[in-house]
Design a protein around this motif. Sequence first.
Motif, PDB file in Angstrom:
ATOM      1  N   VAL A 120      42.463  48.661  38.771  1.00 49.38           N
ATOM      2  CA  VAL A 120      42.208  48.412  37.353  1.00 49.38           C
ATOM      3  C   VAL A 120      43.257  47.659  36.755  1.00 49.38           C
ATOM      4  O   VAL A 120      44.387  47.900  36.988  1.00 49.38           O
ATOM      5  CB  VAL A 120      41.979  49.670  36.523  1.00 49.38           C
ATOM      6  N   ALA A 121      42.942  46.467  36.019  1.00 45.19           N
ATOM      7  CA  ALA A 121      43.873  45.721  35.481  1.00 45.19           C
ATOM      8  C   ALA A 121      43.546  45.078  34.198  1.00 45.19           C
ATOM      9  O   ALA A 121      42.484  44.792  33.684  1.00 45.19           O
ATOM     10  CB  ALA A 121      44.306  44.438  36.275  1.00 45.19           C
ATOM     11  N   SER A 122      44.544  45.175  33.109  1.00 40.67           N
ATOM     12  CA  SER A 122      44.409  44.710  31.847  1.00 40.67           C
ATOM     13  C   SER A 122      44.356  43.094  32.036  1.00 40.67           C
ATOM     14  O   SER A 122      44.968  42.475  33.055  1.00 40.67           O
ATOM     15  CB  SER A 122      45.616  44.995  30.887  1.00 40.67           C
ATOM     16  N   ARG A 123      43.785  42.418  31.099  1.00 40.56           N
ATOM     17  CA  ARG A 123      43.839  41.002  31.159  1.00 40.56           C
ATOM     18  C   ARG A 123      45.380  40.514  30.991  1.00 40.56           C
ATOM     19  O   ARG A 123      45.314  39.049  31.221  1.00 40.56           O
ATOM     20  CB  ARG A 123      42.798  40.512  29.904  1.00 40.56           C
ATOM     21  N   THR A 124      46.195  41.029  30.567  1.00 40.07           N
ATOM     22  CA  THR A 124      47.642  40.488  30.702  1.00 40.07           C
ATOM     23  C   THR A 124      48.339  40.631  31.935  1.00 40.07           C
ATOM     24  O   THR A 124      49.590  40.151  32.021  1.00 40.07           O
ATOM     25  CB  THR A 124      48.464  41.081  29.502  1.00 40.07           C
ATOM     26  N   ALA A 125      47.704  41.209  32.988  1.00 42.40           N
ATOM     27  CA  ALA A 125      48.322  41.675  34.286  1.00 42.40           C
ATOM     28  C   ALA A 125      48.469  40.229  34.851  1.00 42.40           C
ATOM     29  O   ALA A 125      47.429  39.412  34.807  1.00 42.40           O
ATOM     30  CB  ALA A 125      47.604  42.585  35.134  1.00 42.40           C
ATOM     31  N   VAL A 126      49.578  40.010  35.484  1.00 42.99           N
ATOM     32  CA  VAL A 126      49.489  38.962  36.531  1.00 42.99           C
ATOM     33  C   VAL A 126      50.175  39.609  37.985  1.00 42.99           C
ATOM     34  O   VAL A 126      50.830  40.585  37.948  1.00 42.99           O
ATOM     35  CB  VAL A 126      50.665  37.856  36.224  1.00 42.99           C
ATOM     36  N   PHE A 127      49.951  38.598  38.936  1.00 47.86           N
ATOM     37  CA  PHE A 127      50.160  39.048  40.409  1.00 47.86           C
ATOM     38  C   PHE A 127      51.041  38.036  40.837  1.00 47.86           C
ATOM     39  O   PHE A 127      50.990  36.692  40.536  1.00 47.86           O
ATOM     40  CB  PHE A 127      48.995  39.340  41.363  1.00 47.86           C
ATOM     41  N   GLY A 128      51.700  38.013  41.945  1.00 48.59           N
ATOM     42  CA  GLY A 128      52.468  37.241  42.762  1.00 48.59           C
ATOM     43  C   GLY A 128      53.341  37.741  43.723  1.00 48.59           C
ATOM     44  O   GLY A 128      53.908  38.920  43.776  1.00 48.59           O
ATOM     45  N   ILE A 129      53.604  36.889  44.904  1.00 45.35           N
ATOM     46  CA  ILE A 129      54.489  37.068  45.821  1.00 45.35           C
ATOM     47  C   ILE A 129      55.566  36.367  45.983  1.00 45.35           C
ATOM     48  O   ILE A 129      55.595  35.314  46.857  1.00 45.35           O
ATOM     49  CB  ILE A 129      54.003  37.587  47.249  1.00 45.35           C
ATOM     50  N   PRO A 130      56.730  36.164  45.211  1.00 46.56           N
ATOM     51  CA  PRO A 130      57.606  35.024  45.061  1.00 46.56           C
ATOM     52  C   PRO A 130      58.957  35.371  45.918  1.00 46.56           C
ATOM     53  O   PRO A 130      59.900  34.705  45.680  1.00 46.56           O
ATOM     54  CB  PRO A 130      58.155  35.326  43.462  1.00 46.56           C
ATOM     55  N   LEU A 164      54.273  33.004  40.149  1.00 50.38           N
ATOM     56  CA  LEU A 164      54.205  34.165  39.485  1.00 50.38           C
ATOM     57  C   LEU A 164      53.185  34.494  38.211  1.00 50.38           C
ATOM     58  O   LEU A 164      53.504  35.439  37.424  1.00 50.38           O
ATOM     59  CB  LEU A 164      55.601  34.602  38.687  1.00 50.38           C
ATOM     60  N   ASP A 165      52.149  33.556  38.374  1.00 49.56           N
ATOM     61  CA  ASP A 165      51.177  33.697  37.232  1.00 49.56           C
ATOM     62  C   ASP A 165      49.804  33.605  37.758  1.00 49.56           C
ATOM     63  O   ASP A 165      49.156  33.179  36.785  1.00 49.56           O
ATOM     64  CB  ASP A 165      51.592  32.353  36.459  1.00 49.56           C
ATOM     65  N   PHE A 166      49.638  34.560  38.737  1.00 49.06           N
ATOM     66  CA  PHE A 166      48.348  34.607  39.410  1.00 49.06           C
ATOM     67  C   PHE A 166      47.532  35.784  38.518  1.00 49.06           C
ATOM     68  O   PHE A 166      47.947  36.829  38.621  1.00 49.06           O
ATOM     69  CB  PHE A 166      48.105  34.905  40.652  1.00 49.06           C
ATOM     70  N   PRO A 167      46.726  35.298  37.541  1.00 50.43           N
ATOM     71  CA  PRO A 167      46.197  36.287  36.399  1.00 50.43           C
ATOM     72  C   PRO A 167      45.153  37.225  37.039  1.00 50.43           C
ATOM     73  O   PRO A 167      44.382  36.810  37.913  1.00 50.43           O
ATOM     74  CB  PRO A 167      45.481  35.213  35.394  1.00 50.43           C
ATOM     75  N   ALA A 168      44.950  38.246  36.202  1.00 52.70           N
ATOM     76  CA  ALA A 168      44.229  39.339  36.554  1.00 52.70           C
ATOM     77  C   ALA A 168      42.640  38.836  36.543  1.00 52.70           C
ATOM     78  O   ALA A 168      41.903  39.449  37.439  1.00 52.70           O
ATOM     79  CB  ALA A 168      44.252  40.755  35.743  1.00 52.70           C
ATOM     80  N   GLU A 169      42.401  38.126  35.638  1.00 48.77           N
ATOM     81  CA  GLU A 169      40.938  37.589  35.490  1.00 48.77           C
ATOM     82  C   GLU A 169      40.432  36.695  36.755  1.00 48.77           C
ATOM     83  O   GLU A 169      39.414  36.941  37.302  1.00 48.77           O
ATOM     84  CB  GLU A 169      40.685  36.738  34.295  1.00 48.77           C
ATOM     85  N   ARG A 170      41.361  35.912  37.199  1.00 49.61           N
ATOM     86  CA  ARG A 170      41.062  35.318  38.469  1.00 49.61           C
ATOM     87  C   ARG A 170      41.109  36.349  39.808  1.00 49.61           C
ATOM     88  O   ARG A 170      40.123  36.051  40.553  1.00 49.61           O
ATOM     89  CB  ARG A 170      42.182  34.327  38.729  1.00 49.61           C
ATOM     90  N   ALA A 171      42.092  37.420  39.673  1.00 51.43           N
ATOM     91  CA  ALA A 171      42.084  38.142  40.920  1.00 51.43           C
ATOM     92  C   ALA A 171      40.764  38.995  40.461  1.00 51.43           C
ATOM     93  O   ALA A 171      39.926  39.280  41.819  1.00 51.43           O
ATOM     94  CB  ALA A 171      43.236  39.288  40.570  1.00 51.43           C
ATOM     95  N   TYR A 172      39.976  39.151  39.560  1.00 49.68           N
ATOM     96  CA  TYR A 172      38.963  39.793  39.473  1.00 49.68           C
ATOM     97  C   TYR A 172      37.707  39.050  39.943  1.00 49.68           C
ATOM     98  O   TYR A 172      36.662  39.504  40.622  1.00 49.68           O
ATOM     99  CB  TYR A 172      38.603  40.408  37.688  1.00 49.68           C
TER     100      TYR A 172
END
Length: 258
Positions: A120-130, A164-172
Amino acid sequence: MTIEYTKQGNVGIITINRPDARNAVNSDVASGIEDAIDQIEADDEVWVGILTGARTEKGYIFCAGADLKQMATDPGGMTTAKGGFAGFVQRERTTPIIAAVDGPALAGGTEIVLAADLVVASRTAVFGIPEVKRNLVAGAGGLFRLPRKIPRNIAMELALTGRLDFPAERAYDFGMVNRLCDEGQALDTALELAAEITENAPLAVAESRQIMLKSTDEPDEVGWKLSGEGMMKMFGTEDFGEGLTAFAEKRKPNWKGR
């Protein structure tokens, strides 16, 4: 305490609580998460777990990954024998875990999320493997788990650019995130998802999880074998009779987990 563990009904909640360090993983966090998973696995009344991060003074942050200060002197201290990095990413367990992500989940934070069963992720969550930005590789599962969750070329771009900016909405959209929510609502939304799961028979939930994990990338005959074995296990449980009786009596089942 760097890790807080609480219970709400049949749900165990693990909170990474290092707000001054952006909830980064150090030895205490790793051992604390492992201990919390131990408690969940040993408690017959906990049927689902949630892993989340405490809010910081600068806002919501799930986990900023490994504590780089500790990595410079003791990188092995952020792993445990049973769980690997963060005491979690390699942990064998029977209880499903939901990652409740508010704010950034970066580097090892993303890898913790990838090791969970649901997200579960908020719309402000971001992911990344830097990790490549620090002459490291994403060694806690990101390089093989991420391309299982999202298209390989997108995962490759994230791994090679270190974005560092892969957004939760795209992950969804790609299916990596199960449910989106507003900022600050990740834990509540995860609790709603957990409530849907805990309406069901806990032994059947745990067995279904194991069968799916073991058979998804295998030939169909493996899936048939594991599914048949799982069904036979359920026939021998007390909850099997309760499920049929509750259906006949038109009431909700009273699951015992045995």
